[in-house]
Scaffold this motif. Structure first.
Motif, PDB file in Angstrom:
ATOM      1  N   ILE A  95     -83.131  98.242 104.599  1.00  0.00           N
ATOM      2  CA  ILE A  95     -83.159  99.612 103.604  1.00  0.00           C
ATOM      3  C   ILE A  95     -82.743  99.950 102.817  1.00  0.00           C
ATOM      4  N   GLU A  96     -81.540  99.746 102.417  1.00  0.00           N
ATOM      5  CA  GLU A  96     -80.398  99.511 101.298  1.00  0.00           C
ATOM      6  C   GLU A  96     -81.988  98.521 100.448  1.00  0.00           C
ATOM      7  N   ASN A  97     -82.595  97.948  99.840  1.00  0.00           N
ATOM      8  CA  ASN A  97     -83.718  97.589  99.528  1.00  0.00           C
ATOM      9  C   ASN A  97     -84.951  98.778  98.706  1.00  0.00           C
ATOM     10  N   ILE A  98     -84.522  99.624  99.455  1.00  0.00           N
ATOM     11  CA  ILE A  98     -85.678 100.794  98.654  1.00  0.00           C
ATOM     12  C   ILE A  98     -85.352 101.328  97.273  1.00  0.00           C
ATOM     13  N   THR A  99     -83.558 100.880  97.722  1.00  0.00           N
ATOM     14  CA  THR A  99     -83.313 101.921  96.166  1.00  0.00           C
ATOM     15  C   THR A  99     -83.805 100.984  94.320  1.00  0.00           C
ATOM     16  N   THR A 100     -83.756  98.750  94.702  1.00  0.00           N
ATOM     17  CA  THR A 100     -84.470  98.658  94.277  1.00  0.00           C
ATOM     18  C   THR A 100     -86.094  98.608  93.827  1.00  0.00           C
ATOM     19  N   PHE A 101     -86.714  99.272  95.084  1.00  0.00           N
ATOM     20  CA  PHE A 101     -88.103  99.934  94.935  1.00  0.00           C
ATOM     21  C   PHE A 101     -88.590 100.626  94.317  1.00  0.00           C
ATOM     22  N   LEU A 102     -87.795 101.753  94.750  1.00  0.00           N
ATOM     23  CA  LEU A 102     -87.861 103.320  93.616  1.00  0.00           C
ATOM     24  C   LEU A 102     -87.465 102.948  92.376  1.00  0.00           C
ATOM     25  N   GLU A 103     -86.288 102.408  91.853  1.00  0.00           N
ATOM     26  CA  GLU A 103     -86.040 101.937  90.512  1.00  0.00           C
ATOM     27  C   GLU A 103     -87.438 101.265  89.867  1.00  0.00           C
ATOM     28  N   THR A 104     -87.924 100.373  90.297  1.00  0.00           N
ATOM     29  CA  THR A 104     -89.272  99.677  89.774  1.00  0.00           C
ATOM     30  C   THR A 104     -90.246 100.210  89.791  1.00  0.00           C
ATOM     31  N   VAL A 105     -90.665 101.763  90.700  1.00  0.00           N
ATOM     32  CA  VAL A 105     -91.842 103.042  90.597  1.00  0.00           C
ATOM     33  C   VAL A 105     -91.315 103.400  89.607  1.00  0.00           C
ATOM     34  N   GLU A 106     -90.052 103.685  89.241  1.00  0.00           N
ATOM     35  CA  GLU A 106     -89.780 104.556  87.565  1.00  0.00           C
ATOM     36  C   GLU A 106     -89.646 104.020  85.967  1.00  0.00           C
ATOM     37  N   TYR A 107     -89.920 102.237  86.787  1.00  0.00           N
ATOM     38  CA  TYR A 107     -90.047 101.762  85.190  1.00  0.00           C
ATOM     39  C   TYR A 107     -90.804 101.581  85.023  1.00  0.00           C
ATOM     40  N   VAL A 108     -92.086 100.499  86.095  1.00  0.00           N
ATOM     41  CA  VAL A 108     -93.116 100.797  86.180  1.00  0.00           C
ATOM     42  C   VAL A 108     -93.489 101.866  85.514  1.00  0.00           C
ATOM     43  N   SER A 109     -93.994 103.073  85.893  1.00  0.00           N
ATOM     44  CA  SER A 109     -94.157 104.845  85.413  1.00  0.00           C
ATOM     45  C   SER A 109     -94.391 104.654  83.816  1.00  0.00           C
ATOM     46  N   LYS A 129     -87.826 108.324  98.558  1.00  0.00           N
ATOM     47  CA  LYS A 129     -86.837 107.742  99.580  1.00  0.00           C
ATOM     48  C   LYS A 129     -85.759 108.471 100.772  1.00  0.00           C
ATOM     49  N   ASN A 130     -86.191 109.885 100.543  1.00  0.00           N
ATOM     50  CA  ASN A 130     -85.660 110.435 102.506  1.00  0.00           C
ATOM     51  C   ASN A 130     -87.207 109.484 103.502  1.00  0.00           C
ATOM     52  N   TYR A 131     -88.245 110.248 102.795  1.00  0.00           N
ATOM     53  CA  TYR A 131     -89.287 109.564 103.162  1.00  0.00           C
ATOM     54  C   TYR A 131     -88.794 108.046 104.508  1.00  0.00           C
ATOM     55  N   ALA A 132     -88.437 107.065 103.441  1.00  0.00           N
ATOM     56  CA  ALA A 132     -87.916 105.077 103.815  1.00  0.00           C
ATOM     57  C   ALA A 132     -87.040 105.548 104.679  1.00  0.00           C
ATOM     58  N   LEU A 133     -85.740 106.103 104.169  1.00  0.00           N
ATOM     59  CA  LEU A 133     -85.124 106.734 105.758  1.00  0.00           C
ATOM     60  C   LEU A 133     -85.254 107.072 106.963  1.00  0.00           C
ATOM     61  N   GLU A 134     -86.208 108.782 106.724  1.00  0.00           N
ATOM     62  CA  GLU A 134     -85.999 109.012 107.888  1.00  0.00           C
ATOM     63  C   GLU A 134     -87.253 108.049 108.764  1.00  0.00           C
ATOM     64  N   CYS A 135     -87.770 107.443 108.659  1.00  0.00           N
ATOM     65  CA  CYS A 135     -88.987 106.109 108.782  1.00  0.00           C
ATOM     66  C   CYS A 135     -87.667 104.419 109.356  1.00  0.00           C
ATOM     67  N   ALA A 136     -86.888 104.948 108.674  1.00  0.00           N
ATOM     68  CA  ALA A 136     -86.185 103.161 109.468  1.00  0.00           C
ATOM     69  C   ALA A 136     -85.049 104.410 110.341  1.00  0.00           C
ATOM     70  N   ARG A 137     -84.558 105.095 110.093  1.00  0.00           N
ATOM     71  CA  ARG A 137     -83.634 105.544 111.453  1.00  0.00           C
ATOM     72  C   ARG A 137     -84.459 105.434 112.524  1.00  0.00           C
ATOM     73  N   GLU A 138     -86.615 106.315 111.977  1.00  0.00           N
ATOM     74  CA  GLU A 138     -86.588 106.242 113.902  1.00  0.00           C
ATOM     75  C   GLU A 138     -86.460 104.670 114.159  1.00  0.00           C
ATOM     76  N   LEU A 139     -87.577 104.176 113.474  1.00  0.00           N
ATOM     77  CA  LEU A 139     -87.387 102.245 113.611  1.00  0.00           C
ATOM     78  C   LEU A 139     -86.637 101.927 114.394  1.00  0.00           C
ATOM     79  N   THR A 140     -84.860 102.636 113.898  1.00  0.00           N
ATOM     80  CA  THR A 140     -83.573 102.324 114.188  1.00  0.00           C
ATOM     81  C   THR A 140     -83.727 102.480 116.208  1.00  0.00           C
ATOM     82  N   GLU A 141     -83.817 103.880 115.890  1.00  0.00           N
ATOM     83  CA  GLU A 141     -83.451 104.913 117.529  1.00  0.00           C
ATOM     84  C   GLU A 141     -84.766 104.138 118.556  1.00  0.00           C
ATOM     85  N   ARG A 142     -85.716 104.013 118.466  1.00  0.00           N
ATOM     86  CA  ARG A 142     -87.132 102.947 118.705  1.00  0.00           C
ATOM     87  C   ARG A 142     -86.686 101.568 118.917  1.00  0.00           C
ATOM     88  N   MET A 143     -86.185 100.607 117.824  1.00  0.00           N
ATOM     89  CA  MET A 143     -86.055  99.798 118.391  1.00  0.00           C
ATOM     90  C   MET A 143     -85.010  98.715 117.565  1.00  0.00           C
TER      91      MET A 143
END
Length: 161
Positions: A95-109, A129-143
């Motif tokens: 999940i720590e890779n989400i930061t690079t994704f978000l920075e890339t979106v801002e750069y491209v925009s 970021k909060n959405y991705a972290l919540e998805c990651a939390r849900e996946l972690t809890e389930r699996m």
């Protein structure tokens, strides 16, 4: 949360109704450390850290559309696009890779001069970021946490959750 029980993709869209050249987007992507795939059909930002066999090799994937049809970067007959998607394959990346994704979106925009969209609304990095972290939390809890081997296998076999 999305209707996808595995939260397989965080996708951000760029579209303002204008048609743009593929040459122009290639220049922007190169500046942002995207590299073309082996056949040149698409672009990605590769990961620099150790990659396990079951993980994806890239942090960001690019897809282009023209009038709703997929467009390839090096395919004859394709010279322009009207929708750009940047995609983050959440379950196959730590999940720590989400930061690079978000920075890339801002750069491209910034360099495209187009506001990004997320889930039909405006892109706000902190909200995505909060959405991705919540998805990651849900996946972690389930699996298991994103990037884990068992999670990758469960998705491949479409196990019930």
């Amino acid at each position: 949360m999305s209707g996808d029980k595995w939260h397989q993709c965080v996708s951000v869209k760029f579209s303002d109704g204008e048609v743009r050249s593929i040459k122009m987007i290639k220049e922007i992507l190169h500046k942002c450390e995207f590299i073309p795939s082996g056949d040149g059909e698409t672009y990605t930002i590769p990961r620099k850290e150790h990659i396990e066999d079951w993980q994806t090799e890239s942090i960001v994937y690019v897809s282009l559309l023209r009038k709703g049809e997929e467009v390839y970067f090096n395919h004859e007959g394709y010279s322009d696009w009207d929708v750009l998607n940047l995609e983050y394959l959440l379950p196959w990346l730590p999940i720590e890779n989400i930061t690079t994704f978000l920075e890339t979106v801002e750069y491209v925009s910034k360099h495209l001069g187009i506001s990004a969209e997320f889930n039909g609304g405006s892109f706000v990095a902190s909200e995505v970021k909060n959405y991705a972290l919540e998805c990651a939390r849900e996946l972690t809890e389930r699996m298991e946490a994103p990037g884990g081997e068992f999670l990758a296998q469960a998705i491949e076999m479409d196990l019930p959750v």
